[in-house]
Design an enzyme around this catalytic site. Structure first.
Site, PDB file in Angstrom:
ATOM      1  N   SER A 225       0.831  -1.195   0.000  1.00 53.56           N
ATOM      2  CA  SER A 225       0.000   0.000   0.000  1.00 53.56           C
ATOM      3  C   SER A 225       0.873   1.255   0.000  1.00 53.56           C
ATOM      4  O   SER A 225       1.693   1.430  -0.903  1.00 53.56           O
ATOM      5  CB  SER A 225      -0.975  -0.062   1.179  1.00 53.56           C
ATOM      6  OG  SER A 225      -2.079   0.769   0.964  1.00 53.56           O
ATOM      7  N   ASP A 331      -8.581  -5.568  -6.119  1.00 57.83           N
ATOM      8  CA  ASP A 331      -8.270  -4.508  -5.160  1.00 57.83           C
ATOM      9  C   ASP A 331      -9.057  -3.258  -5.536  1.00 57.83           C
ATOM     10  O   ASP A 331      -8.792  -2.625  -6.557  1.00 57.83           O
ATOM     11  CB  ASP A 331      -6.761  -4.220  -5.191  1.00 57.83           C
ATOM     12  CG  ASP A 331      -6.307  -3.331  -4.033  1.00 57.83           C
ATOM     13  OD1 ASP A 331      -7.151  -2.616  -3.462  1.00 57.83           O
ATOM     14  OD2 ASP A 331      -5.106  -3.360  -3.720  1.00 57.83           O
ATOM     15  N   HIS A 362      -7.254  -5.992  -1.322  1.00 55.07           N
ATOM     16  CA  HIS A 362      -6.052  -5.291  -0.828  1.00 55.07           C
ATOM     17  C   HIS A 362      -5.386  -6.154   0.246  1.00 55.07           C
ATOM     18  O   HIS A 362      -5.482  -5.872   1.443  1.00 55.07           O
ATOM     19  CB  HIS A 362      -6.497  -3.938  -0.271  1.00 55.07           C
ATOM     20  CG  HIS A 362      -5.410  -2.921  -0.135  1.00 55.07           C
ATOM     21  ND1 HIS A 362      -4.698  -2.430  -1.201  1.00 55.07           N
ATOM     22  CD2 HIS A 362      -4.923  -2.269   0.964  1.00 55.07           C
ATOM     23  CE1 HIS A 362      -3.827  -1.529  -0.791  1.00 55.07           C
ATOM     24  NE2 HIS A 362      -3.947  -1.425   0.529  1.00 55.07           N
TER      25      HIS A 362
END
Length: 679
Positions: A225, A331, A362
């Protein structure tokens, strides 16, 4: 077979990367006995146990570094690196905290070692990994717990692990600026320090100068991320010493995190994220930087200098590091457009690279393919940081999860036989239900829909064979053989709005029953179990044992596998939007997110065009009826085998009013991701 070969290895020998797994005492003794019987004499250099008396050069056997160094006796220290910035305007240059753990034995012998580095804003506020681990410190401020398994696993194998608090977070000075020069510069400064080009200190304010004389300067950055985003960003500076990056679910351009072609994807803005992660000290000092963030990122979707600074794809030609890219195909936080455009730029610049695509949302690969991921990462770092000739760079470029826990390797990605193929929407016998094939529509053909911000891709797909006012659907005939789409596509629409603003959505849907990872559930395709497995060495303050996970699956009647959104008012350069003239036709190309998906034989492929995608896209300020001129509209899709695999168009089925195959799709259960943090 490739790095991601999912076959079970024979159990007569210990795993080649010696993963520490929970076993009974008898099983553990048996494994130890077998290891002694089959181990070559070079692996017996540490008779007192791994780490005790290990040679300065460690052990590499069978193409892998071995855990010859003591984790319990490793050096744990903190260094504050001068960034050269004074973002918080306190009259002194900002220093960022780098917490370091490294094996003691090479330091004593004067042997230089490489670094695995994770630069993150989350080590204090939110934690990392499935169990949200945070950094911890003893009473003297020395680091105790290093989040994630990297330290437990790699320090015994002769690596240092460096965890960096990005500017303005945890124990670092400065201000968080969400992917800007302070974020990126704070991480780059640590790479520079590791290579003797920046100054480090023993304390946050004052202290003695500290040099990184223990490292050879070879750095591999990793992270998920925001952390992976920083790895992309630092690589795009071309900094010397950064040898490889492993970006997981990472952003490649911050504009595309908040907008797509002028359409707003998230409520709020980047100032929300900076406020979320900043330390109390930064909150007191960084009001001016916060205001710069607000001023530079207006919610009108326009391309500003703020976004230009945060577009790392523009500097992909500077990347010197190899790249092992990981992303979830579903995602909906950091959408797959990010990896697609980054990958394409890396390929254009001949960067050595590999790609791993799961069915999850994610999620970190440690939590969807743990054993294989640790093995892959071990071999990747050994090759690029230790120089081990293990052949990892020659193995299949891609590995893609086709169904839950079933993976397929791809020698190249996209596959060599992929051809960008033009497919065209045509009207059907029932308004709103058209066909999709190679033949163009006749002159004057149109389809219309009226934007309904309460309906999104799930409602459109469930009613794909039923005329509904909020969408226009175009479907192929039933496929006689599998159809694989891999890479990035686009949909070009010529459309007119009845009002002065309009948002457009284009989605590709696999119409047919399947069992998939339930990416729309809370775990985004995984469920966390109560059992644990161990990956490396532990201490009282830093355990190497983590909760196991398993695939969380659902039976569905359709799967949306690629999405694209745009504001029709950004039909021109895309940099600035305009008010539309009602009834006037505009042409816009909606870029679809990258994917790798196989529509199986017996299923159909659908292209759905609509307005607001509820839950993912903020609506326009009007609710227009949009007319699409089909003769001047088409999709360009990355099809393996090209046009020969496109079935003849078939007449759309009659309206049934029933959900497709009696099964729903994966209905989103979480709010717009802007209300949650990026990590």
């Amino acid at each position: 077979m490739g790095v991601w070969n999912a076959r079970v290895r024979p159990v007569t020998l210990p795993p080649r990367n010696a993963h520490a797994r929970p076993t009974s005492a008898m099983a553990a003794a048996f494994i130890a006995l077998i290891a002694l019987l089959v181990a070559p004499t070079t692996a017996l250099a540490a008779p007192g146990g791994a780490g005790a008396g290990a040679g300065a050069d460690g052990t590499v056997h069978g193409g892998l570094s071995r855990p010859d160094y003591s984790y319990a006796n490793a050096i744990r220290e903190s260094v504050w690196v001068d960034t050269g910035f004074d973002a918080d305007s306190d009259g002194r240059t900002d220093r960022v905290a780098a917490d370091i753990i490294r094996p003691r034995e090479p330091a004593r012998a004067g042997r230089k070692i490489p670094v695995i580095m994770d630069a993150s804003p989350y080590f204090a506020c939110c934690g990392r990994g499935n169990e949200s681990q945070r950094k911890t410190y003893d009473a003297q401020g020395r680091p105790v717990q290093f989040p994630l398994f990297y330290d437990n696993y790699f320090v015994p194998r002769g690596y240092a692990v460096v965890l960096v608090d990005l500017a303005g977070t945890n124990r670092s000075d400065g201000c968080a600026d969400v992917g800007g020069r302070y974020d990126v510069g704070s991480a780059k400064a640590v790479v520079d320090w590791l290579n003797g080009r920046a100054t480090g200190y023993s304390e946050r304010g004052g202290g003695k100068k500290v040099k990184a004389g223990w490292t050879n300067g070879k750095v591999g950055m990793i992270g998920k991320s925001w952390d992976g985003t920083i790895a992309n960003a630092v690589a795009s500076t071309g900094v010397r010493g950064l040898k490889t990056i492993v970006p997981i679910s990472a952003i490649s351009s911050w504009y595309d995190y908040y907008f797509q072609q002028g359409a707003a994807l998230y409520d709020g803005g980047p100032q929300w994220l900076s406020d979320y992660v900043e330390s109390a000290d930064a909150k007191r000092k960084c009001a001016a930087v916060q205001q710069q963030i607000v001023d530079g990122s207006p919610r009108n979707g326009d391309w500003t200098s703020f976004w230009q600074e945060r577009d790392y794809t523009a500097h992909a030609d500077k990347v010197r590091a190899s790249v092992l890219l990981v992303h979830g195909k579903q995602d909906l936080n950091v959408r797959t457009k990010h990896f697609g455009q980054w990958w394409d730029r890396l390929a254009a610049n001949h960067v050595e690279r590999g790609i791993r695509l799961s069915q999850t949302g994610h999620v970190d690969p440690f939590d969807f393919r743990r054993g294989t991921w640790v093995d892959t990462l071990h071999r990747w770092f050994d090759h690029y940081l230790l120089g081990v000739r293990n052949g990892v760079e020659r193995e299949p470029m891609g590995s893609i999860e086709r169904t839950p826990d079933h993976w397929a390797d791809s020698a190249e990605w996209p596959a060599a036989a992929t051809r960008t193929t033009t497919v065209r929407p045509r009207p059907g016998a029932v308004p709103g239900l058209g066909t999709l094939g190679l033949a163009p529509a006749g002159p004057g053909s149109t389809e219309s829909f009226t934007d309904d911000p309460k309906i999104g891709e799930d409602g459109w797909s469930a009613n794909v064979d039923r005329p509904t006012p909020a969408k226009a659907a175009f479907t192929t005939g039933v496929l006689k053989k599998d159809l694989r789409l891999n890479g990035s596509g686009s949909v070009t629409l010529t459309a007119a709005s009845s009002t002065t603003s309009a948002h457009l959505s284009a989605v590709l849907v696999d119409l047919g029953p399947a069992r998939i990872r339930d990416f729309a559930a809370a775990g985004e395709g995984i469920k966390t179990l109560t059992t644990k497995s161990c990956w490396g060495r532990s201490t009282k303050g830093d355990s190497a044992c983590y909760k196991d996970t398993a695939a969380d699956t659902a039976k569905v009647g359709y799967t949306v596998f690629s999405r694209g959104w745009a504001d029709l008012g950004h039909y021109g350069s895309g940099k600035h939007g305009v008010r539309l003239t009602p009834g006037k036709a505009y042409r816009i190309t909606v870029r679809l997110a990258a994917t790798d998906h196989v529509v199986p034989a017996g299923h159909r492929l659908a292209l759905i065009v609509a307005g607001t995608d509820a839950g993912l896209l903020e609506p326009a300020d009007t609710k227009p009826t949009v007319t699409v001129y089909l003769a001047r509209s088409f999709a360009r899709l990355p099809l393996v085998g090209g046009s020969r695999n496109v079935p003849p168009s078939a007449t759309s089925p009659a309206a049934t009013g029933r959900p497709l195959h009696g099964l729903p799709g994966p209905v989103l259960k979480h709010p717009l991701p802007g209300s949650a943090f990026l990590g």
